[in-house]
Design a protein around this motif. Structure first.
Motif, short mmCIF file in Angstrom:
data_model
loop_
_atom_site.label_atom_id
_atom_site.label_comp_id
_atom_site.label_asym_id
_atom_site.label_seq_id
_atom_site.Cartn_x
_atom_site.Cartn_y
_atom_site.Cartn_z
N GLY A 147 43.69 7.95 28.75
CA GLY A 147 45.03 7.38 28.83
C GLY A 147 45.66 7.57 30.19
N ARG A 201 44.37 22.80 21.18
CA ARG A 201 45.68 22.16 21.14
C ARG A 201 46.59 22.97 22.07
NH1 ARG A 201 50.44 19.80 21.79
NH2 ARG A 201 51.00 18.34 20.13
N GLY A 211 52.40 9.00 31.22
CA GLY A 211 53.14 9.99 31.99
C GLY A 211 52.41 11.32 32.12
N VAL A 212 51.94 11.88 31.01
CA VAL A 212 51.26 13.18 31.05
C VAL A 212 49.95 13.05 31.82
CG1 VAL A 212 50.25 15.05 29.72
CG2 VAL A 212 52.29 13.89 28.85
N ILE A 246 46.70 16.31 22.87
CA ILE A 246 48.16 16.39 22.68
C ILE A 246 48.72 15.23 21.86
CG2 ILE A 246 48.64 17.73 24.78
CD1 ILE A 246 49.68 14.92 25.92
N ARG A 306 53.22 1.69 23.67
CA ARG A 306 52.19 2.55 24.27
C ARG A 306 51.35 1.83 25.32
NH1 ARG A 306 49.24 7.01 21.39
NH2 ARG A 306 49.44 7.73 23.53
N HIS A 307 51.85 0.71 25.83
CA HIS A 307 51.13 0.03 26.91
C HIS A 307 52.09 -0.28 28.06
CE1 HIS A 307 47.42 -0.09 24.76
NE2 HIS A 307 48.05 -0.56 23.70
N PHE A 308 52.28 0.69 28.88
CA PHE A 308 53.06 0.54 30.11
C PHE A 308 52.50 1.61 31.04
CE2 PHE A 308 55.63 4.41 29.62
CZ PHE A 308 55.39 4.69 28.30
N TYR A 335 39.02 0.52 29.17
CA TYR A 335 38.60 0.80 27.79
C TYR A 335 38.43 -0.45 26.94
CZ TYR A 335 43.61 0.51 26.56
OH TYR A 335 44.91 0.10 26.38
N THR A 338 53.51 19.76 30.10
CA THR A 338 52.38 19.49 29.20
C THR A 338 51.06 19.45 29.98
OG1 THR A 338 53.90 18.18 27.87
CG2 THR A 338 51.57 17.91 27.41
N ASN A 356 46.02 -1.48 34.80
CA ASN A 356 46.39 -0.22 35.44
C ASN A 356 45.25 0.45 36.21
OD1 ASN A 356 49.00 -0.41 34.38
ND2 ASN A 356 48.32 0.44 32.42
N THR A 397 41.75 3.43 31.13
CA THR A 397 42.98 2.65 31.19
C THR A 397 42.65 1.19 30.90
OG1 THR A 397 44.91 2.17 32.57
CG2 THR A 397 42.79 2.15 33.67
N SER A 398 43.68 0.36 30.70
CA SER A 398 43.44 -1.08 30.59
C SER A 398 43.34 -1.68 31.99
CB SER A 398 44.58 -1.75 29.81
OG SER A 398 45.77 -1.67 30.56
N THR A 421 45.13 12.14 25.78
CA THR A 421 46.56 11.88 25.56
C THR A 421 46.75 10.63 24.69
OG1 THR A 421 46.97 10.42 27.47
CG2 THR A 421 47.00 12.79 27.90
N LYS A 443 59.00 9.27 17.87
CA LYS A 443 58.48 9.91 16.66
C LYS A 443 59.63 10.62 15.93
CE LYS A 443 53.96 10.46 18.84
NZ LYS A 443 52.97 11.37 19.45
N1 LIG Z 1 54.11 18.88 23.95
C1 LIG Z 1 53.28 17.96 23.55
O1 LIG Z 1 52.43 18.21 22.75
C2 LIG Z 1 53.37 16.59 24.13
C3 LIG Z 1 54.12 16.39 25.28
C4 LIG Z 1 54.18 15.13 25.84
C5 LIG Z 1 53.49 14.09 25.22
N2 LIG Z 1 52.82 14.30 24.07
C6 LIG Z 1 52.12 13.19 23.41
O2 LIG Z 1 51.09 12.79 24.28
C7 LIG Z 1 50.89 11.38 24.18
C8 LIG Z 1 50.92 10.77 25.55
O3 LIG Z 1 52.23 10.71 26.04
P1 LIG Z 1 52.60 10.03 27.41
O4 LIG Z 1 54.08 10.01 27.46
O5 LIG Z 1 51.86 10.65 28.51
O6 LIG Z 1 52.01 8.57 27.34
P2 LIG Z 1 52.27 7.39 26.28
O7 LIG Z 1 53.53 6.76 26.62
O8 LIG Z 1 52.17 7.83 24.90
O9 LIG Z 1 51.02 6.50 26.58
C9 LIG Z 1 51.11 5.37 27.35
C10 LIG Z 1 49.77 5.15 28.03
O10 LIG Z 1 48.67 5.23 27.12
C11 LIG Z 1 47.68 4.32 27.58
N3 LIG Z 1 46.79 3.95 26.48
C12 LIG Z 1 47.15 3.44 25.29
N4 LIG Z 1 46.04 3.26 24.52
C13 LIG Z 1 44.98 3.68 25.27
C14 LIG Z 1 43.56 3.76 25.06
N5 LIG Z 1 43.01 3.36 23.92
N6 LIG Z 1 42.78 4.28 26.03
C15 LIG Z 1 43.32 4.69 27.19
N7 LIG Z 1 44.65 4.63 27.48
C16 LIG Z 1 45.46 4.13 26.51
C17 LIG Z 1 48.49 3.16 28.11
O11 LIG Z 1 47.76 2.56 29.16
P3 LIG Z 1 47.38 1.00 29.06
O12 LIG Z 1 48.69 0.25 29.10
O13 LIG Z 1 46.54 0.81 30.29
O14 LIG Z 1 46.67 0.83 27.75
C18 LIG Z 1 49.78 3.79 28.63
O15 LIG Z 1 49.79 3.94 30.03
C19 LIG Z 1 51.94 10.88 23.19
O16 LIG Z 1 51.38 10.80 21.90
C20 LIG Z 1 52.99 11.98 23.23
O17 LIG Z 1 53.76 12.05 22.05
C21 LIG Z 1 52.72 15.53 23.53
#
Ligand SMILES: NC(=O)c1ccc[n+]([C@@H]2O[C@H](COP(=O)([O-])OP(=O)(O)OC[C@H]3O[C@@H](n4cnc5c(N)ncnc54)[C@H](OP(=O)(O)O)[C@@H]3O)[C@@H](O)[C@H]2O)c1
Length: 306
Positions: free
Chosen positions: A149, A250, A153-154, A232, A295-297, A192, A128, A177, A173-174, A210, A45
């Motif tokens: 989700g 939030r 990671g989170v 988040i 976003r799919h890993f 989902y 987080t 996973n 999850t998909s 997430t 981002k």
């Molecule tokens: N301080 C903060 O506010 C903060 C900190 C950290 C992260 N974030 C935000 O939080 C979000 C999550 O971050 P992240 O790093 O944990 O993960 P991410 O990399 O953004 O998400 C990846 C995961 O999301 C799943 N996913 C995607 N679409 C989905 C859906 N429709 N339903 C359910 N699961 C779905 C994927 O699983 P599948 O492959 O199985 O679809 C994948 O494992 C991001 O937007 C990030 O920017 C905010």
């Protein structure tokens, strides 16, 4: 030092790998020789220009693990050679590099049993998840939570933390996973793509989203009256609920030593294990960003820096 950085906003192709000047420790700071740094959603981002102004060249990355290489004279609780992990100050990037300077007060000692790669993977995700589950939602034993989700990671951290607290955990999850999130402790898993979670899930005391977008907005439907939801991936503000009997929150994810020590404590207690990790070199930053942005890993993408 070698670093991965951008000189302009754009797609993954704007990421460059090359030499930049070494940082020096300012007052209250330490310089860390970075061993590992992780990729977070925020990184692409920032790279694409979704956040505020930047000074170029801009080294991306927020969380890291490494070894203290230099200590400012005013710092008395860390010394050269200490293994540490942490997350850069809010609004600061710079972990995709062989060295970084950071306030000593927001760095924690890395537990011996945790590798640098795993510690880097748990930094921002851990802060987080702890902020969302413990501080914001104040999840309690016996409550039911939907974590959207689950393979991310989170969410991977949040599932384990919620189970440790004694809550019942439902996650989405998909199909690829399903077993991964079950292995993290999820009691009920929704694919989902095969099921509409708003029909399959109800009676939740809390939601942790997430994913963002429509998924976030629809999540209010699964809550009991009086339920609370934390978001988040919906920007700086929590989405507005379409019902008046629930709370939309939030989490404020601060930077401090205490929550990093909480990560270490949860790891030592066996409550949290590191996520599945795919390793990259810093020179492969563009490739890592393409995967993260898809976003799919599952789990985390981590740079083995040295
Ligand atoms: N301080 C903060 O506010 C903060 C900190 C950290 C992260 N974030 C935000 O939080 C979000 C999550 O971050 P992240 O790093 O944990 O993960 P991410 O990399 O953004 O998400 C990846 C995961 O999301 C799943 N996913 C995607 N679409 C989905 C859906 N429709 N339903 C359910 N699961 C779905 C994927 O699983 P599948 O492959 O199985 O679809 C994948 O494992 C991001 O937007 C990030 O920017 C905010």
């Amino acid at each position: 030092m070698k670093a991965a950085f951008i000189k302009q906003f754009g797609g993954p192709e704007v990421l460059e790998y090359g030499d930049l000047p070494d940082p020096v420790a300012a007052a209250g700071e330490v310089v860390v020789d970075v061993v590992a740094a992780s990729v977070n959603g925020a990184d692409w981002k920032v790279r694409s220009g979704q956040y505020s102004q930047a000074v170029f060249p801009l080294v991306l990355g927020r969380d890291f693990s490494g070894v203290v290489a230099e200590v400012d004279g005013g710092v008395d609780d860390l010394k050269v050679g200490d293994a540490v992990f942490g997350v850069l100050e809010a609004g600061r990037e710079g972990a995709y590099a062989e060295k970084l300077a950071i306030k000593a007060a927001i760095v924690a000692k890395k537990p011996d049993g945790l590798s640098h790669v795993d510690a880097a993977a748990l930094g921002l995700t851990g802060l987080t998840a702890i902020s969302a589950i413990e501080t914001t939602l104040q999840l309690k034993r016996g409550e039911t939570i939907l974590i959207q989700g689950g393979a991310g990671g989170v969410a991977s951290f949040a599932i384990q933390l919620a189970k440790h607290i004694g809550a019942r955990v439902i996650t989405t999850t998909s199909a690829a996973n399903l077993d991964y999130v079950r292995g993290l402790g999820a009691d009920e898993v929704i694919d989902y793509n095969a099921q509409d979670f708003t029909k399959a899930v109800s009676g939740c005391d809390a939601v942790f989203d997430t994913v963002g977008g429509d998924v976030a907005q629809k999540s209010f439907a699964v809550l009991n009256p009086g339920g609370r939801a934390a978001f988040i991936a919906s920007g700086a503000q929590a989405p507005k609920p379409d019902r008046i009997d629930v709370t939309s929150l939030r989490p404020a994810v601060g930077r401090a030593r205490a929550p990093l020590e909480r990560i270490a404590q949860l790891f030592a207690a066996g409550a949290i294990r590191p996520p599945e990790i795919k390793l990259y070199r810093l020179s492969q930053a563009a490739e890592a960003h393409r995967v993260s942005e898809s976003r799919h890993f599952r789990g985390k993408l981590v740079f083995q820096v040295r």
